[in-house]
Design an enzyme around this catalytic site. Structure first.
Site, PDB file in Angstrom:
ATOM      1  N   GLU A 140      -4.468 -39.138   9.627  1.00 32.26           N
ATOM      2  CA  GLU A 140      -3.925 -39.219  10.980  1.00 32.26           C
ATOM      3  C   GLU A 140      -2.733 -38.291  11.153  1.00 32.26           C
ATOM      4  O   GLU A 140      -2.021 -37.980  10.195  1.00 32.26           O
ATOM      5  CB  GLU A 140      -3.479 -40.655  11.290  1.00 32.26           C
ATOM      6  CG  GLU A 140      -4.596 -41.669  11.244  1.00 32.26           C
ATOM      7  CD  GLU A 140      -4.087 -43.097  11.456  1.00 32.26           C
ATOM      8  OE1 GLU A 140      -2.859 -43.269  11.581  1.00 32.26           O
ATOM      9  OE2 GLU A 140      -4.910 -44.012  11.486  1.00 32.26           O
TER      10      GLU A 140
ATOM     11  N   CYS B 255       1.334 -45.843  11.486  1.00 28.52           N
ATOM     12  CA  CYS B 255       0.569 -45.217  10.417  1.00 28.52           C
ATOM     13  C   CYS B 255      -0.639 -46.055  10.002  1.00 28.52           C
ATOM     14  O   CYS B 255      -0.511 -47.228   9.667  1.00 28.52           O
ATOM     15  CB  CYS B 255       1.490 -44.984   9.222  1.00 28.52           C
ATOM     16  SG  CYS B 255       0.706 -44.144   7.854  1.00 28.52           S
TER      17      CYS B 255
END
Length: 356
Positions: A89, A346
């Site tokens: 990501e 996250c």
């Protein structure tokens, strides 16, 4: 897996040793990083036979964006798939909006921060972090790190010359992949690449004291951020098992010896978790820990995720915590939470995608 070499893995100096004459390396860098070229055959200033050679031996980036989500606050989270199918990501964070006058002329350009991953997964095992659930799969190469930034700048039409800040705060522990992270810093800082000064690049760590020392000895000029999150070893070891290897005292010693620009401060990230570490007594201990360190504390309100063990603290408690630190002379801010509506913390987008 492709046998082609990732062009983004190479520093300009390394590329100069691969191509002749050497000035071709500078030309390639300018095409890739300044003109956002994604096809070697587009590089019209290079001889045709050389372009064909590059096409047969190199590729630009192994990143494929498989999902993105845009928040109402302008933050955009990207889920990238790598050549081996692993997923990481990255997040684009708008920090300041573009300002225009009554005639539509731009007075101040928009400013951005790009948060990048350094590993596929993470082995640190922090109890509040979703990425930790899956453990560590592998390190990212320098090119896979650089590729996140290049892809985001290109696809958001952010001009080459527009300043951006880079934070190595995505998936993974950056100092657990120090070799490739430090190489990415150098590539990004090259004036013929994206020219992102090391002073605009912040490396965050959960507190690997040995690697903090190694990073300091490299003298890259980057900024350092410590994910502290607790003020005593008992609580920190509970939240962050890495503390059993590198306790708070060892981290503070490494920080005190870390070379940093006199105009800058070491950032201490402190995740406020309701009822766990958000009391004034914790703030008092934090002041003692930071005594003698040119520090800035960044308070972060915990961003809950599915299956989370913890809760988000009240804004009132966060402000009290901040006020206490400020009253004691500690520079302190409460980080504006971005992307709450898109699960921008996250590992959350990857987790959601895997369940679909």
């Amino acid at each position: 897996m492709s046998e082609l070499k990732n062009m983004l893995d190479f520093t300009k100096e390394e590329l100069e040793n691969l191509v002749q004459p050497k000035f071709r390396a500078k030309q390639i860098f300018e095409w890739v990083y300044k003109k956002y070229a994604d096809d070697f055959l587009q590089m019209s200033s290079l001889p045709k036979d050389f372009r064909v050679y590059l096409q047969k031996n190199f590729h630009f980036s192994p990143l494929k964006c498989v999902k993105d989500e845009k928040s109402k606050d302008g933050s955009i989270k990207y889920l990238f798939e790598l050549l081996d199918g692993k997923k990481i990501e990255a997040v684009l964070l708008p920090m300041k909006e573009e300002l225009v006058d009554e005639n539509g002329k731009i007075i101040k350009h928009a400013r951005y921060t790009i948060c990048v991953s350094s590993q596929v997964g993470c082995k640190s095992g922090c109890s509040f972090c979703l990425t930790a659930k899956g453990g560590l799969s592998r390190n990212l190469s320098a090119g896979e790190i650089v590729g996140q930034i290049l892809w985001i700048k290109k696809h958001n039409k952010i001009p080459y010359e527009r300043r951006v800040n880079i934070v190595y705060m995505g998936m993974g522990e950056p100092l657990d992949n120090l070799k490739n992270v430090s190489k990415a810093v150098k590539i990004l800082a090259d004036n013929d690449a994206l020219a992102i000064s090391p002073r605009r690049q912040t490396i965050s760590t959960s507190g690997l004291a040995k690697q903090i020392k190694e990073l300091g000895e490299m003298n890259l000029g980057v900024l350092l951020a410590i994910s502290l999150h607790a003020v005593n070893d008992e609580l920190r070891s509970e939240l962050m098992p890495i503390n059993k290897a590198y306790n708070i005292a060892s981290i503070m010693e490494a920080v005190r010896n870390f070379p940093i620009d006199q105009r800058k401060r070491v950032m201490f990230e402190y995740l406020l978790i309701d009822g766990i570490n958000d009391k004034i007594e914790h703030a008092k201990e934090l002041v003692k820990l930071l005594n003698g360190i040119k520090a800035k504390v960044n308070l972060i309100l915990f961003n809950p995720h599915e299956g989370s063990l913890y809760n988000r603290p009240s804004v009132e408690n966060a402000i009290k915590f901040q006020d206490y630190l400020s009253a004691k002379g500690v520079t302190c801010t409460i980080r504006e939470s971005k992307g709450l509506d898109i699960s921008a913390a996250c590992g959350q987008l990857k987790e959601r995608q895997s369940k679909q």
